[in-house]
Design a protein around this motif. Structure first.
Motif, mmCIF file in Angstrom:
data_model
loop_
_atom_site.group_PDB
_atom_site.id
_atom_site.type_symbol
_atom_site.label_atom_id
_atom_site.label_comp_id
_atom_site.label_asym_id
_atom_site.label_seq_id
_atom_site.Cartn_x
_atom_site.Cartn_y
_atom_site.Cartn_z
ATOM 1 N N ILE A 1 -12.524 -4.285 9.983
ATOM 2 C CA ILE A 1 -11.424 -3.384 8.993
ATOM 3 C C ILE A 1 -11.878 -2.540 8.056
ATOM 4 C CG2 ILE A 1 -12.880 -5.074 6.928
ATOM 5 C CD1 ILE A 1 -9.974 -5.585 5.977
ATOM 6 N N GLU A 2 -11.463 -0.826 8.544
ATOM 7 C CA GLU A 2 -11.816 -0.104 7.390
ATOM 8 C C GLU A 2 -11.083 0.489 6.677
ATOM 9 O OE1 GLU A 2 -13.436 3.511 10.094
ATOM 10 O OE2 GLU A 2 -11.397 3.172 10.411
ATOM 11 N N VAL A 3 -12.118 0.981 5.955
ATOM 12 C CA VAL A 3 -11.452 1.892 4.844
ATOM 13 C C VAL A 3 -10.927 3.474 5.079
ATOM 14 C CG1 VAL A 3 -11.432 3.268 2.792
ATOM 15 C CG2 VAL A 3 -12.734 0.408 3.007
ATOM 16 N N ARG A 4 -9.594 3.614 5.565
ATOM 17 C CA ARG A 4 -9.643 4.797 5.770
ATOM 18 C C ARG A 4 -8.101 5.647 5.124
ATOM 19 N NH1 ARG A 4 -5.065 4.104 9.214
ATOM 20 N NH2 ARG A 4 -5.254 1.658 10.506
ATOM 21 N N TYR A 5 -8.139 6.744 6.146
ATOM 22 C CA TYR A 5 -6.206 7.613 4.953
ATOM 23 C C TYR A 5 -5.166 6.789 5.974
ATOM 24 C CZ TYR A 5 -9.362 10.463 3.347
ATOM 25 O OH TYR A 5 -9.683 11.770 1.375
ATOM 26 N N ALA A 6 -4.214 6.832 5.984
ATOM 27 C CA ALA A 6 -3.077 5.594 6.526
ATOM 28 C C ALA A 6 -2.295 6.539 7.268
ATOM 29 C CB ALA A 6 -2.211 4.994 5.407
ATOM 30 N N THR A 7 -1.612 6.394 8.748
ATOM 31 C CA THR A 7 -0.918 7.001 9.562
ATOM 32 C C THR A 7 0.584 7.146 8.656
ATOM 33 O OG1 THR A 7 -0.229 5.346 10.437
ATOM 34 C CG2 THR A 7 -1.978 6.376 10.625
ATOM 35 N N GLY A 8 0.859 6.311 8.001
ATOM 36 C CA GLY A 8 2.132 5.987 7.460
ATOM 37 C C GLY A 8 2.535 4.446 8.053
ATOM 38 N N GLU A 9 2.196 3.879 9.055
ATOM 39 C CA GLU A 9 2.440 2.633 9.846
ATOM 40 C C GLU A 9 2.315 1.516 9.626
ATOM 41 O OE1 GLU A 9 2.228 4.433 14.411
ATOM 42 O OE2 GLU A 9 3.181 6.493 13.885
ATOM 43 N N GLU A 10 1.370 1.305 9.163
ATOM 44 C CA GLU A 10 0.674 0.196 8.747
ATOM 45 C C GLU A 10 1.304 -0.017 7.965
ATOM 46 O OE1 GLU A 10 -2.808 3.621 9.297
ATOM 47 O OE2 GLU A 10 -0.571 3.456 7.704
ATOM 48 N N THR A 11 1.429 -1.740 8.085
ATOM 49 C CA THR A 11 2.211 -2.561 7.383
ATOM 50 C C THR A 11 1.552 -3.109 5.774
ATOM 51 O OG1 THR A 11 1.691 -4.664 8.948
ATOM 52 C CG2 THR A 11 3.516 -3.120 8.962
ATOM 53 N N TYR A 12 2.083 -3.483 5.229
ATOM 54 C CA TYR A 12 1.156 -3.708 4.023
ATOM 55 C C TYR A 12 2.332 -5.331 3.305
ATOM 56 C CZ TYR A 12 -0.180 -4.452 -0.765
ATOM 57 O OH TYR A 12 -0.398 -4.824 -2.279
ATOM 58 N N LEU A 13 1.527 -6.326 3.109
ATOM 59 C CA LEU A 13 2.256 -8.030 2.778
ATOM 60 C C LEU A 13 2.179 -7.708 0.826
ATOM 61 C CD1 LEU A 13 4.406 -9.912 3.385
ATOM 62 C CD2 LEU A 13 2.144 -11.478 3.809
ATOM 63 N N THR A 14 3.142 -7.826 0.544
ATOM 64 C CA THR A 14 3.111 -7.603 -1.412
ATOM 65 C C THR A 14 2.812 -9.585 -1.163
ATOM 66 O OG1 THR A 14 5.290 -7.848 -1.701
ATOM 67 C CG2 THR A 14 4.441 -5.930 -1.540
ATOM 68 N N PHE A 15 2.594 -9.838 -2.711
ATOM 69 C CA PHE A 15 2.657 -10.782 -3.295
ATOM 70 C C PHE A 15 3.780 -11.705 -3.524
ATOM 71 C CE2 PHE A 15 -1.940 -9.716 -3.804
ATOM 72 C CZ PHE A 15 -2.406 -10.866 -4.122
ATOM 73 N N SER A 16 4.258 -10.435 -3.572
ATOM 74 C CA SER A 16 6.250 -11.622 -3.136
ATOM 75 C C SER A 16 6.712 -11.685 -1.989
ATOM 76 C CB SER A 16 7.361 -10.534 -4.099
ATOM 77 O OG SER A 16 6.899 -9.137 -3.684
ATOM 78 N N GLY A 17 5.785 -11.112 -1.075
ATOM 79 C CA GLY A 17 6.544 -11.588 0.710
ATOM 80 C C GLY A 17 6.942 -10.611 1.040
ATOM 81 N N GLU A 18 6.828 -9.214 0.439
ATOM 82 C CA GLU A 18 7.878 -7.955 0.969
ATOM 83 C C GLU A 18 6.966 -7.375 2.010
ATOM 84 O OE1 GLU A 18 9.299 -5.811 -2.809
ATOM 85 O OE2 GLU A 18 11.046 -7.419 -2.548
ATOM 86 N N VAL A 19 7.372 -6.043 2.707
ATOM 87 C CA VAL A 19 6.804 -5.763 4.176
ATOM 88 C C VAL A 19 7.069 -4.193 3.355
ATOM 89 C CG1 VAL A 19 6.241 -4.454 5.950
ATOM 90 C CG2 VAL A 19 6.741 -7.337 5.576
ATOM 91 N N GLU A 20 6.086 -3.308 3.229
ATOM 92 C CA GLU A 20 5.615 -2.771 3.399
ATOM 93 C C GLU A 20 5.042 -1.564 3.728
ATOM 94 O OE1 GLU A 20 5.896 -2.671 -2.345
ATOM 95 O OE2 GLU A 20 3.614 -2.263 -1.248
#
Length: 230
Positions: free
Chosen positions: A125-144
């Motif tokens: 796991i790395e703290v870095r700048y995003a490319t914009g292609e990564e996926t993020y799961l919200t606590f409500s279950g949505e993917v951003e």
């Protein structure tokens, strides 16, 4: 597995001081009421003489968010959000003993503390700048998808475990009743960050040992020693 910040992050934020712990043997049952009350009292004492926005730890994160192009009053670091809620409500709702004790310590130090269930982390796991292609799961279950160049906690599979650096964690690696192993990260950028983060990490380790009889692996990272293996 390992944790680190990218070279770009170190170059852009050379004042950064990250403290890291890895702990195994966590359960959903632990006696944490006494230390939580103790740390809450420290936070109350600090807030009695200054607002959360005036604390040097918070001011440093506000400057950092502004540098990242984020409005500091729209997107706040996690410790500022906790302090605002604590000041308004007088306490924080219980979630899980590990989260509760880390939140209380974060209140006392005014420094963000992120807690990840390592079973949901793929590879490093790395703290870095995003490319914009990564996926993020919200606590409500949505993917951003994070914005390109947004600072994220990203694993080897491109999963973002936090967005806008210390603003918001993902539901994917949230601590649950089934959590047994956790990665804990605290980051600061204010003038006394090095000594404060050292003390914070030692405090977290002591409280985990008291609550679960475990001995976490700990370190404070730097640009010359940026990697934590766990």
């Amino acid at each position: 597995m390992y944790f680190q910040h990218s070279n770009e992050i170190w170059t852009d934020f050379p004042e950064l001081v990250p403290g890291v712990l890895h702990v195994e043997g966590i359960t959903a049952e632990a006696a944490t009421d006494e230390p939580i009350a103790r740390f809450n009292a420290i936070a109350q004492s600090r807030l009695a003489t200054a607002s959360e926005s005036e604390l040097p730890e918070i001011q440093a994160w506000r400057r950092t968010f502004a540098k990242m192009g984020l409005k500091p009053t729209q997107y706040r670091c996690a410790s500022e959000s906790l302090l605002r809620r604590f000041k308004k409500e007088g306490s924080l709702p219980p979630i899980h003993p590990l989260i509760d004790i880390c939140n209380a310590i974060s209140l006392a130090y005014a420094i963000p503390i992120a807690v990840f269930d390592t079973s949901s982390i793929k590879g490093h796991i790395e703290v870095r700048y995003a490319t914009g292609e990564e996926t993020y799961l919200t606590f409500s279950g949505e993917v951003e998808n994070p914005e390109p160049r947004e600072v994220i906690f990203a694993d080897e599979a491109g999963q973002a475990h936090a967005r806008r650096w210390t603003n918001r964690q993902s539901g994917l690696s949230a601590i649950r009743s089934t959590t047994r192993s956790a990665l804990i990260v605290s980051e600061a950028l204010h003038e006394s960050a090095f000594s404060d983060v050292q003390q914070l990490i030692a405090t977290v380790a002591d409280e985990l040992n008291a609550a679960w009889s475990v001995v976490p692996k700990t370190t404070v990272l730097s640009q010359s020693a940026p990697r934590f293996d766990f």
